[in-house]
Design an enzyme around this catalytic site. Structure first.
Site, PDB file in Angstrom:
ATOM      1  N   CYS A  47      66.791  39.670  37.201  1.00  0.00           N
ATOM      2  CA  CYS A  47      65.958  39.769  37.323  1.00  0.00           C
ATOM      3  C   CYS A  47      65.078  38.913  36.367  1.00  0.00           C
ATOM      4  CB  CYS A  47      65.619  40.448  38.168  1.00  0.00           C
ATOM      5  SG  CYS A  47      66.067  41.333  39.519  1.00  0.00           S
ATOM      6  N   THR A  68      64.071  35.381  36.932  1.00  0.00           N
ATOM      7  CA  THR A  68      63.669  33.879  37.732  1.00  0.00           C
ATOM      8  C   THR A  68      62.000  34.459  38.600  1.00  0.00           C
ATOM      9  OG1 THR A  68      65.329  32.411  37.954  1.00  0.00           O
ATOM     10  CG2 THR A  68      63.852  31.850  39.665  1.00  0.00           C
ATOM     11  N   GLY A  80      87.616  10.050  55.503  1.00  0.00           N
ATOM     12  CA  GLY A  80      86.526  10.451  56.657  1.00  0.00           C
ATOM     13  C   GLY A  80      86.433  12.143  56.020  1.00  0.00           C
ATOM     14  N   GLU A 106      71.609  29.378  36.435  1.00  0.00           N
ATOM     15  CA  GLU A 106      72.015  29.718  35.002  1.00  0.00           C
ATOM     16  C   GLU A 106      70.577  28.942  33.796  1.00  0.00           C
ATOM     17  OE1 GLU A 106      75.205  32.825  34.858  1.00  0.00           O
ATOM     18  OE2 GLU A 106      74.757  31.828  33.600  1.00  0.00           O
ATOM     19  N   GLY A 107      70.165  28.289  34.672  1.00  0.00           N
ATOM     20  CA  GLY A 107      69.264  26.575  33.704  1.00  0.00           C
ATOM     21  C   GLY A 107      69.885  25.328  34.276  1.00  0.00           C
TER      22      GLY A 107
HETATM   23  N1  CAA Z   1      68.667  33.484  21.125  1.00  0.00           N
HETATM   24  C1  CAA Z   1      67.766  34.435  20.742  1.00  0.00           C
HETATM   25  N2  CAA Z   1      66.585  33.844  20.791  1.00  0.00           N
HETATM   26  C2  CAA Z   1      66.269  32.976  21.737  1.00  0.00           C
HETATM   27  C3  CAA Z   1      67.328  32.036  21.947  1.00  0.00           C
HETATM   28  C4  CAA Z   1      68.712  32.022  22.117  1.00  0.00           C
HETATM   29  N3  CAA Z   1      69.339  31.721  22.685  1.00  0.00           N
HETATM   30  N4  CAA Z   1      66.579  30.811  22.421  1.00  0.00           N
HETATM   31  C5  CAA Z   1      65.070  31.301  22.423  1.00  0.00           C
HETATM   32  N5  CAA Z   1      64.398  32.655  21.493  1.00  0.00           N
HETATM   33  C6  CAA Z   1      64.336  33.140  21.373  1.00  0.00           C
HETATM   34  C7  CAA Z   1      62.734  32.103  20.222  1.00  0.00           C
HETATM   35  O1  CAA Z   1      63.412  32.347  18.697  1.00  0.00           O
HETATM   36  C8  CAA Z   1      61.730  32.878  20.243  1.00  0.00           C
HETATM   37  O2  CAA Z   1      61.749  34.108  19.298  1.00  0.00           O
HETATM   38  P1  CAA Z   1      59.663  34.396  19.004  1.00  0.00           P
HETATM   39  O3  CAA Z   1      59.342  35.106  19.920  1.00  0.00           O
HETATM   40  O4  CAA Z   1      60.631  35.597  18.406  1.00  0.00           O
HETATM   41  O5  CAA Z   1      59.738  33.136  18.918  1.00  0.00           O
HETATM   42  C9  CAA Z   1      61.560  33.499  21.615  1.00  0.00           C
HETATM   43  O6  CAA Z   1      62.715  33.253  22.414  1.00  0.00           O
HETATM   44  C10 CAA Z   1      60.836  31.252  22.525  1.00  0.00           C
HETATM   45  O7  CAA Z   1      61.896  30.982  22.860  1.00  0.00           O
HETATM   46  P2  CAA Z   1      60.871  29.281  23.167  1.00  0.00           P
HETATM   47  O8  CAA Z   1      60.040  28.549  22.496  1.00  0.00           O
HETATM   48  O9  CAA Z   1      62.459  28.556  22.311  1.00  0.00           O
HETATM   49  O10 CAA Z   1      61.216  28.966  24.456  1.00  0.00           O
HETATM   50  P3  CAA Z   1      60.695  28.203  25.582  1.00  0.00           P
HETATM   51  O11 CAA Z   1      59.577  28.339  26.407  1.00  0.00           O
HETATM   52  O12 CAA Z   1      60.748  27.159  24.880  1.00  0.00           O
HETATM   53  O13 CAA Z   1      62.537  28.209  26.615  1.00  0.00           O
HETATM   54  C11 CAA Z   1      64.057  27.466  27.487  1.00  0.00           C
HETATM   55  C12 CAA Z   1      63.155  28.490  26.262  1.00  0.00           C
HETATM   56  C13 CAA Z   1      65.241  27.161  26.890  1.00  0.00           C
HETATM   57  C14 CAA Z   1      63.651  26.482  28.253  1.00  0.00           C
HETATM   58  C15 CAA Z   1      64.369  28.944  28.437  1.00  0.00           C
HETATM   59  O14 CAA Z   1      62.939  29.062  29.040  1.00  0.00           O
HETATM   60  C16 CAA Z   1      65.360  28.636  29.631  1.00  0.00           C
HETATM   61  O15 CAA Z   1      66.364  29.425  29.016  1.00  0.00           O
HETATM   62  N6  CAA Z   1      64.780  27.911  31.225  1.00  0.00           N
HETATM   63  C17 CAA Z   1      65.950  28.239  31.632  1.00  0.00           C
HETATM   64  C18 CAA Z   1      66.302  29.771  32.272  1.00  0.00           C
HETATM   65  C19 CAA Z   1      66.972  30.237  33.076  1.00  0.00           C
HETATM   66  O16 CAA Z   1      68.546  30.051  32.772  1.00  0.00           O
HETATM   67  N7  CAA Z   1      67.443  30.389  34.238  1.00  0.00           N
HETATM   68  C20 CAA Z   1      68.302  30.838  34.396  1.00  0.00           C
HETATM   69  C21 CAA Z   1      68.267  32.519  35.497  1.00  0.00           C
HETATM   70  S1  CAA Z   1      69.606  33.228  35.803  1.00  0.00           S
HETATM   71  C22 CAA Z   1      70.802  32.927  36.673  1.00  0.00           C
HETATM   72  O17 CAA Z   1      70.508  31.309  37.433  1.00  0.00           O
HETATM   73  C23 CAA Z   1      71.814  33.351  37.414  1.00  0.00           C
HETATM   74  C24 CAA Z   1      72.215  33.421  38.703  1.00  0.00           C
HETATM   75  O18 CAA Z   1      71.234  33.504  39.687  1.00  0.00           O
HETATM   76  C25 CAA Z   1      73.734  33.231  38.986  1.00  0.00           C
END
Ligand code: CAA
Length: 379
Positions: free
Chosen positions: A124, A126, A340, A363-364
């Site tokens: 959970c 999103t 078709g 998943e993004g």
């Molecule tokens: N591993 C570990 N830590 C990470 C990381 C990684 N891959 N990526 C980022 N972090 C950490 C950073 O180091 C940072 O840590 P600090 O607070 O210590 O500085 C923190 O996380 C924030 O990182 P960013 O500043 O890079 O974050 P951002 O706000 O720029 O966002 C993003 C990054 C990649 C865009 C992220 O928001 C993202 O992945 N968005 C997409 C969301 C997503 O995939 N949702 C899918 C939901 S699940 C789903 O869909 C499943 C389903 O139902 C089938």
């Protein structure tokens, strides 16, 4: 020495997954796509076949598989039905935060019952206003005595209406924004959790996708995973792991479309010959086959890296993006090869095309994958 062949153990897992997918999933895929329901008993059947909760370690009652073994399974399940498969596979995503950050006690308390029963789990993260920008989530889990009290709404939650355990990302310190997000284990029968919307989807219709409302949901602070305020990195690490699974699922969908289109093109006669003898069709199939092979290799590499303990952020994003784009392109082309007939529900490729679309989104989104890849360049 690089070796692209599968070991005997992996071939055995692949054969078992293929048998389960072809016998238990494929025959009911169209029916449950039409009904837009999760087939009753599918989790129990997956458990009996050793296909559910596969990444839970053996000591907690799971199969103890890694990302590579999971990818082998996901491709086989995906080739049968992505919708039914995501119900089985999303458990891996939902439970990964516990594997990453859970204490022994939390693993014993929450992983074992899930692994030993045929239970479902939900991830959970999103929210309506926090999709790609997951860090802007607004659900709160405010400390109150020994508890957290959770309030907010989560949307597009796979298996949200069926899960028995949830990993919920919420602000324990709202002032700190993304650095105030914590990961918390929430049993689904906790009072105050309601399904407030069931989504009616274009594809992957046999999965359960819901909005969940949390109203004064009280859970003990001992359900916190890792440190307070470190939930966002746990979510990101979880997605690094999960994205190779979506990539593998995508390879399965693409492979199924390629196989069907190839068989059809060899059979279908026009102008006195099978249509595969036309260069226009054979080159299309050749392109489809190249993409499927490339997507599989990238997926295997990302999964292998995760199993080696290497940081797979960039590779898993590449695999998810490339493989799901491949699934979309290959399924669209498969519909075209069938002409078709491809557009009609009587043939399986229109379902594969609808199912593929979601792979580019969940998943993004693939735009977020490209952002993740670009940020990793030069690191
Ligand atoms: N591993 C570990 N830590 C990470 C990381 C990684 N891959 N990526 C980022 N972090 C950490 C950073 O180091 C940072 O840590 P600090 O607070 O210590 O500085 C923190 O996380 C924030 O990182 P960013 O500043 O890079 O974050 P951002 O706000 O720029 O966002 C993003 C990054 C990649 C865009 C992220 O928001 C993202 O992945 N968005 C997409 C969301 C997503 O995939 N949702 C899918 C939901 S699940 C789903 O869909 C499943 C389903 O139902 C089938």
């Amino acid at each position: 020495m690089v070796d692209f062949s599968l070991s005997d153990d992996l071939l055995e897992i692949q054969a078992r997954a293929r048998e389960f997918a072809q016998e238990e999933i494929l025959p009911i895929a169209v029916e449950y796509d039409r009904k837009a329901e999760v087939p009753p008993g599918i989790a129990e059947k997956a458990k009996a076949a050793g296909m559910l909760n596969v990444t839970i370690p053996v000591e907690y009652g799971g199969m103890g598989y890694g990302a590579f073994q999971s990818a082998i399974i996901a491709e086989e399940l995906g080739a049968a039905c992505a919708g039914i498969s995501i119900t089985i596979l999303v458990n891996g995503l939902a439970l990964t935060p516990i594997l990453i950050a859970g204490t022994e006690e939390q693993k014993e308390k929450f992983l074992r019952p899930v692994a030993e029963g045929a239970k479902l789990a939900a991830f959970c993260l999103t929210e309506r206003e926090a999709g790609s920008d997951a860090g802007s989530l607004k659900t709160t889990a405010l400390p109150d005595g020994d508890d957290f009290v959770i309030n907010g709404r989560k949307c597009f939650i796979t298996s949200g209406g069926l899960a028995e355990v949830m990993t919920v990302f919420a602000l324990t310190d709202p002032e700190r924004g993304p650095r105030g997000v914590s990961a918390i284990i929430v049993p689904a029968d906790t009072p105050g959790i309601r399904v407030t919307k069931v989504e009616d989807k274009m594809g992957q219709r046999s999965s359960n996708t819901v909005e969940l409302t949390f109203e004064n949901v009280r859970v003990p602070q001992s359900n916190l995973l890792g440190k307070p305020g470190r939930g966002f990195p746990i979510a990101m690490q979880t997605l690094d792991f999960g994205r190779s699974g979506v990539a593998a699922l995508s390879v399965g969908v693409a492979r199924a479309a390629l196989d069907y289109a190839t068989a059809y093109a060899k059979e279908r006669q026009q102008f006195g010959a099978p249509i595969i003898t036309n260069q226009g069709i054979s080159f299309m199939l050749a392109d489809m086959a190249m993409k499927v092979e490339a997507a599989r290799l990238l997926t295997w590499q990302a999964a292998w890296m995760a199993d080696q303990g290497l940081k797979a952020t960039g590779k898993s994003a590449m695999a998810k993006c490339f493989a799901s784009d491949t699934a979309m392109e290959v399924t669209v082309d498969a519909v075209q090869v069938l002409g078709g007939y491809g557009y009609m529900k009587e043939y399986p490729v229109e379902k594969l095309m609808r199912d593929a679309k979601l792979l580019q989104i969940y998943e993004g989104t693939n735009q977020i994958q490209r952002l993740v890849i670009a940020r990793q360049l030069g690191k």
